[in-house]
Design an enzyme around this catalytic site. Sequence first.
Site, PDB file in Angstrom:
ATOM      1  N   LYS A 137      12.074 -19.117   2.739  1.00  0.00           N
ATOM      2  CA  LYS A 137      10.685 -19.257   3.208  1.00  0.00           C
ATOM      3  C   LYS A 137      10.173 -20.695   3.025  1.00  0.00           C
ATOM      4  CE  LYS A 137       8.976 -16.063   0.435  1.00  0.00           C
ATOM      5  NZ  LYS A 137      10.197 -15.670  -0.335  1.00  0.00           N
ATOM      6  N   ARG A 189       1.603 -10.831  -0.867  1.00  0.00           N
ATOM      7  CA  ARG A 189       2.722 -10.141  -1.508  1.00  0.00           C
ATOM      8  C   ARG A 189       2.347  -8.725  -1.925  1.00  0.00           C
ATOM      9  NH1 ARG A 189       5.346 -15.288  -3.461  1.00  0.00           N
ATOM     10  NH2 ARG A 189       7.319 -14.803  -4.455  1.00  0.00           N
ATOM     11  N   ARG A 200      19.690 -23.229  -6.924  1.00  0.00           N
ATOM     12  CA  ARG A 200      18.901 -24.179  -6.145  1.00  0.00           C
ATOM     13  C   ARG A 200      18.094 -25.163  -6.995  1.00  0.00           C
ATOM     14  NH1 ARG A 200      14.397 -20.278  -3.162  1.00  0.00           N
ATOM     15  NH2 ARG A 200      13.158 -19.867  -5.030  1.00  0.00           N
ATOM     16  N   ARG A 251      13.399 -24.835 -10.924  1.00  0.00           N
ATOM     17  CA  ARG A 251      12.314 -23.962 -11.368  1.00  0.00           C
ATOM     18  C   ARG A 251      12.753 -23.117 -12.558  1.00  0.00           C
ATOM     19  NH1 ARG A 251      10.113 -21.183  -5.964  1.00  0.00           N
ATOM     20  NH2 ARG A 251      10.015 -19.479  -7.454  1.00  0.00           N
ATOM     21  N   ARG A 277      12.452 -10.608  -9.617  1.00  0.00           N
ATOM     22  CA  ARG A 277      11.641 -11.002  -8.455  1.00  0.00           C
ATOM     23  C   ARG A 277      12.017 -10.163  -7.231  1.00  0.00           C
ATOM     24  NH1 ARG A 277      13.025 -17.082  -8.673  1.00  0.00           N
ATOM     25  NH2 ARG A 277      11.770 -17.301  -6.793  1.00  0.00           N
TER      26      ARG A 277
HETATM   27  P1  AMP Z   1       7.561 -18.305  -5.069  1.00  0.00           P
HETATM   28  O1  AMP Z   1       7.496 -19.778  -5.267  1.00  0.00           O
HETATM   29  O2  AMP Z   1       6.881 -17.854  -3.825  1.00  0.00           O
HETATM   30  O3  AMP Z   1       8.954 -17.750  -5.227  1.00  0.00           O
HETATM   31  O4  AMP Z   1       6.708 -17.660  -6.275  1.00  0.00           O
HETATM   32  C1  AMP Z   1       7.078 -17.867  -7.622  1.00  0.00           C
HETATM   33  C2  AMP Z   1       6.313 -16.893  -8.495  1.00  0.00           C
HETATM   34  O5  AMP Z   1       4.903 -17.147  -8.382  1.00  0.00           O
HETATM   35  C3  AMP Z   1       6.476 -15.421  -8.129  1.00  0.00           C
HETATM   36  O6  AMP Z   1       7.646 -14.850  -8.702  1.00  0.00           O
HETATM   37  C4  AMP Z   1       5.196 -14.837  -8.714  1.00  0.00           C
HETATM   38  O7  AMP Z   1       5.273 -14.725 -10.119  1.00  0.00           O
HETATM   39  C5  AMP Z   1       4.185 -15.927  -8.386  1.00  0.00           C
HETATM   40  N1  AMP Z   1       3.556 -15.751  -7.051  1.00  0.00           N
HETATM   41  C6  AMP Z   1       3.671 -16.576  -5.981  1.00  0.00           C
HETATM   42  N2  AMP Z   1       2.961 -16.124  -4.942  1.00  0.00           N
HETATM   43  C7  AMP Z   1       2.402 -14.969  -5.349  1.00  0.00           C
HETATM   44  C8  AMP Z   1       1.578 -13.995  -4.724  1.00  0.00           C
HETATM   45  N3  AMP Z   1       1.198 -14.122  -3.439  1.00  0.00           N
HETATM   46  N4  AMP Z   1       1.188 -12.931  -5.458  1.00  0.00           N
HETATM   47  C9  AMP Z   1       1.564 -12.771  -6.740  1.00  0.00           C
HETATM   48  N5  AMP Z   1       2.352 -13.632  -7.395  1.00  0.00           N
HETATM   49  C10 AMP Z   1       2.771 -14.737  -6.708  1.00  0.00           C
END
Ligand code: AMP
Length: 228
Positions: A22, A97, A136, A170, A181
């Site tokens: 994404k 989400r 990554r 990360r 996740r």
């Molecule tokens: P991402 O960078 O999109 O993989 O998000 C990393 C982490 O941030 C996720 O595993 C969640 O803990 C949190 N997170 C990101 N976006 C959301 C969202 N829309 N709702 C809830 N938690 C989020």
Amino acid sequence: MQTMVQTSPAVLILLGPPGAGKGTQARMLEEEFGLIQLSTGDLLRAAVAAGTPAGKAAKAVMEAGQLVSDDIVLAILKDRMAQADVKAGVTLDGFPRTDGQASALDALLAEAGQKVTAAISLEVDDEAMVARVSGRYTCAKCGEGYHDEFKQPAVAGVCDKCGGTEFKRRADDNAETARERLKAYHAQTAPLIAHYAKAGVLQTIDAMGSIDQIAAGLGQIVARVSAT
Ligand code: AMP
């Protein structure tokens, strides 16, 4: 850069589990179509780094691979959506989400006379996602994504895009957290596919191919939906 022909700004949603691509694809859509990448994960990581109250509340939840509460996520998303640059159109990367977030987004857009242009589901295989996420890393300067196995810089230790020499990983990009996740994705986010199918804006794409193959497929979808 191609220009979008539609009159109201496009609102694209990229749906898919962690590792589906994404972030990479949203960055490419920003370069190609000028659609601003809006990643709630990036916004939350910035809040954690800045030590804001929202960041402090989110940190442990993110490290455990679980979802941050809708209240916190919606507050940071609304702040970002209020900024001028998003008028060019956005790609939402990692948002919504949950059902609650999807309804809040529909309401927020309705206030501005807008709606979701397309929700694009990136379809992938779970086990491949754990491998993708675990290896990554990104350039610390420009954010370009790399992978230990699948995408190394042409010159070791030097970013292909900006020449930067510092890279970062990360805290939640490890196999154990990736599995958490994925669980959160299947339990709370995958049901949104039905929400957007019902709204008539769902598109799906096979995201097991190369970055360029996926980008080509996405480009076609964006060109199609922006012409309607
Ligand atoms: P991402 O960078 O999109 O993989 O998000 C990393 C982490 O941030 C996720 O595993 C969640 O803990 C949190 N997170 C990101 N976006 C959301 C969202 N829309 N709702 C809830 N938690 C989020």
